[in-house]
Every structure is written in structure tokens, then in C-alpha cells.
Scaffold this active site. Structure first.
Site, short mmCIF file in Angstrom:
data_model
loop_
_atom_site.label_atom_id
_atom_site.label_comp_id
_atom_site.label_asym_id
_atom_site.label_seq_id
_atom_site.Cartn_x
_atom_site.Cartn_y
_atom_site.Cartn_z
N ASP A 113 14.09 -29.17 84.02
CA ASP A 113 13.67 -30.45 84.57
C ASP A 113 12.45 -30.94 83.78
O ASP A 113 11.68 -30.14 83.25
CB ASP A 113 13.30 -30.24 86.05
CG ASP A 113 13.05 -31.52 86.81
OD1 ASP A 113 13.94 -31.94 87.55
OD2 ASP A 113 11.94 -32.08 86.68
N ASP A 168 16.00 -35.43 84.44
CA ASP A 168 14.97 -36.44 84.24
C ASP A 168 14.28 -36.33 82.88
O ASP A 168 13.39 -37.12 82.58
CB ASP A 168 13.94 -36.45 85.37
CG ASP A 168 13.54 -35.06 85.82
OD1 ASP A 168 13.91 -34.08 85.15
OD2 ASP A 168 12.85 -34.96 86.85
N HIS A 178 9.61 -28.02 93.32
CA HIS A 178 8.19 -28.28 93.59
C HIS A 178 7.73 -27.69 94.93
O HIS A 178 6.54 -27.76 95.24
CB HIS A 178 7.89 -29.78 93.57
CG HIS A 178 8.14 -30.44 92.26
ND1 HIS A 178 7.62 -29.96 91.07
CD2 HIS A 178 8.87 -31.54 91.93
CE1 HIS A 178 8.01 -30.74 90.07
NE2 HIS A 178 8.77 -31.70 90.56
N HIS A 196 9.80 -32.18 84.87
CA HIS A 196 8.57 -31.85 85.58
C HIS A 196 8.45 -30.33 85.70
O HIS A 196 9.44 -29.64 85.92
CB HIS A 196 8.58 -32.46 86.98
CG HIS A 196 8.70 -33.94 87.01
ND1 HIS A 196 9.93 -34.58 87.02
CD2 HIS A 196 7.76 -34.91 87.02
CE1 HIS A 196 9.72 -35.90 87.04
NE2 HIS A 196 8.42 -36.12 87.04
#
Length: 355
Positions: free
Chosen positions: A209, A298, A173, A211
């Protein structure tokens, strides 16, 4: 030849971890207006080490990164901020234990000539995207250690091998000059750039991931030499909220070099693996010399903030599919916050890779 827990063989794979990953212990986390304990805890790295141990993999401790390697991805002023922010924040009267912004520059401010403030309170808002990246004592040191792991894994890939980097904190991120979502230094981007610098003409980054890898997308948005592919939960309902949609394909030389595969909430193994297969077809068409995998767990069905429902078998099958590309690879750890499951998920993923 390393052996899996079930006694079968795993192709040799080097791994890297650094003890300084324990120095970052964030506390602050804001969720739906409530302050809650942070999920990105040091125990994550401990659990991942246990998974490596069950595979018979003993991680090497890498050197800390050369400043030039960091500056190849991140802006010098941002790196300087990360180095000094914890100490300057702690010196403020009445400061809390971690640096967290109470304002970020809006697009309107920036469009009207907004400038970086000269004091640390304003700089925290300038250099962070959200409140999910608190900076405390040890954050910079742990970020350097994670970067060292990523660069060491890239070094193995540059020699034609495959290596796993236990990076904590994660990185996907983080933009060139902005932290966010538990991430401070973009480890996957560092690995991709290091591979390019080592002679790889084309590098593909595949992010699994749950996200969207918004920082990685942003860093390579207008470049044609690095392909970014991300499969993740629908950002209309999930961090990072504003990007990660299928229509984002890159710009300029990077047009067509970014592919997003957003998935409905609750997607399990078959839908997730189908999206991975679609992404891997894009990778094959790109014909990269090397691969970087942003490995987040995740997407697991056991996640505390679950959006997807991938089983450990799903992660094993993903490892097998990614290995099937037949490219040298740096596997970079990203998220995954179900601490009790992480070691097993890593064991299954790397076992699938080596099958």
C-alpha cells in the site's frame, strides 16, 4: 484452471468477499482543514468484484470471525467499543451521523496518568488515532465481514494454498486498541496470527500500500516470529506522518524484524519494484513458512491523492515477484481509491501472480 481476460491460464486461486462490505459508507473526511467526501466508499468493493469476475474468480462468502480470533490481535475493550459506539453516538443529543473525535489524548496527558473516559464522546478520541476513521451504522458489521475474509484466506494459506480476501474496510492502520486511516480491525495481522496459530513458525507480512502499515508494524513490533516489510511514500509528506521511516527496525525479540522502505513522491514502476525487490530479499533471509500480502492499489498513478506513480504493469510485475517467493499466501486487500481503476489493477496483480 481459471482464465485471464486475455485467454491465458491463471493458476487456481480461491477468493473471499462478504456482502456486508457495503454496510460501511463513511461520509466524513478532513483534508487540510476542509471537510470533503470520504474516499473509502462501497463502490470500491464493487469494482474489485468486477475485477475478480473478469478473471473467472467467484468469491466465496466466509463465516464471520470467532471472537477469539479477533481477541488474538485486538484488545477486548477496544472490540467492545467498536460493537457499541455507533448506537451510543446516535443517542447523543445533536450528534452527527458518524462518530468522529474532537480530541485525542496527547503524549503529555498519557504520561501524566491519562485515563479512558467513561462516556462515548471521550472514548471515541481514546480509541481512534485521527479523524479519518468515522464510525457509523454498519461500520462494525463491515469490519467483521472483512475480518472473516482475511481469516478465510489465512485458512487456505495454512493448507498450503493462496487466496485473495476482498477486505473492506481495510485494516493495516489499526493498532491493538486504536482505529485510524479508514481502518478498524487489522485484517493482515489477523491473517498472520491465524497462520501462526495454525502451525507456521514464521510469517512475513509484505505491505505494498502507498501508506505505511503502521498498525501492523505496531502489533508485531516486539515479536520475532512475524516479519513486517512495508514500501510506501515518504511519511514526512504523507499519512501516517510520524512513523514509517527506515530506522524503525523493531524492539526486543522483534529487533530486525521490521523493515520500512520509504520512497520519494512521484516514484514510478522501476523505483517501486526495486524497493520491493529489496524487501523480498529480507523476506527470503527470514525464510517464512507463509506470507501475508497487504495489497493496496493507492500507489497507482491514477490515485486521487497520488504520491507514487505505479502503472498497472508495475502491479502485474509485483504480483509475479511476490508469487516467486513460493510461499503459501493470504492476499489481503488494503487501500486504493481510484474506483474506476481498481478492478483492472486487481486483475493485473492476480494475473501476474498466476503467470
Amino acid at each position: 484452471m481459471t482464465r485471464r481476460a486475455d485467454g491465458s491460464n491463471l493458476r487456481p486461486m480461491r477468493s473471499f468477499a462478504h456482502p456486508d462490505d457495503q454496510r460501511h459508507a463513511p461520509r466524513f473526511f478532513l483534508m487540510r482543514g476542509a471537510v470533503r467526501p470520504n474516499f473509502e466508499v462501497p463502490a470500491r468493493a464493487t469494482a474489485l468484484r468486477e475485477g475478480l469476475a473478469r478473471l473467472g474468480l467467484v468469491p466465496e462468502v466466509p463465516a464471520l470471525p470467532d471472537p477469539a480470533a479477533l481477541a488474538a490481535v485486538h484488545a477486548p475493550d477496544y472490540l467492545d467499543f467498536l460493537r457499541r459506539v455507533a448506537a451510543e453516538w446516535a443517542a447523543l443529543p445533536g450528534a452527527g451521523p458518524e462518530a468522529v473525535a474532537n480530541i485525542h489524548p496527547s503524549p503529555e496527558m498519557l504520561a501524566q496518568g491519562g485515563q479512558r473516559p467513561g462516556t462515548i464522546v471521550g472514548q471515541v478520541g481514546w480509541y481512534t488515532a485521527d479523524t479519518a476513521c468515522p464510525i457509523g451504522p454498519g461500520t462494525w458489521e463491515a469490519s467483521l465481514a472483512a475480518a472473516g475474509c482475511a481469516l478465510a484466506a489465512a485458512g487456505v494459506a495454512a493448507q498450503g494454498g493462496t487466496a485473495y480476501a476482498l477486505c473492506r474496510p481495510p485494516g493495516h492502520h489499526a493498532y491493538a486498541a486504536r482505529a485510524g486511516g479508514h481502518c478498524y480491525v487489522n485484517n493482515a495481522a489477523l491473517a498472520a496470527q491465524a497462520l501462526r496459530d495454525a502451525g507456521a513458525k514464521r510469517v512475513a507480512v509484505v505491505d505494498i500500500d502507498s501508506h505505511h502499515g503502521n498498525g501492523t508494524q505496531g502489533l508485531f513490533w516486539d515479536r520475532g516470529d512475524v516479519l513486517t516489510v512495508s514500501l510506501h511514500a515518504d511519511p514526512n509528506r504523507y499519512y501516517p506522518w510520524y512513523v514509517g521511516h527506515a530506522g524503525e527496525t523493531g524492539a526486543g525479540a522483534g529487533e530486525g524484524r521490521n523493515r520500512n522502505l520509504p520512497l520519494p513522491f512521484g516514484t514510478g514502476d522501476e523505483g517501486w519494484l526495486a524497493a520491493l525487490d529489496a524487501g523480498l530479499e529480507t523476506v527470503r533471509g527470514f525464510a517464512p513458512d507463509a506470507l501475508v500480502v497487504s495489497l493496496g492499489f493507492d500507489a497507482s498513478e491514477h490515485e486521487p491523492l497520488a504520491a507514487l506513480a505505479v502503472t498497472e504493469d508495475g502491479f502485474a510485475r509485483a504480483g509475479e515477484r511476490l508469487a516467486g517467493l513460493g510461499r503459501p499466501a493470504a492476499i489481503i486487500q488494503e487501500g486504493g481509491y481510484a474506483v474506476d481503476q481498481l478492478g483492472r489493477l486487481l486483475e493485473r496483480f492476480l494475473g501476474g501472480w498466476g503467470g
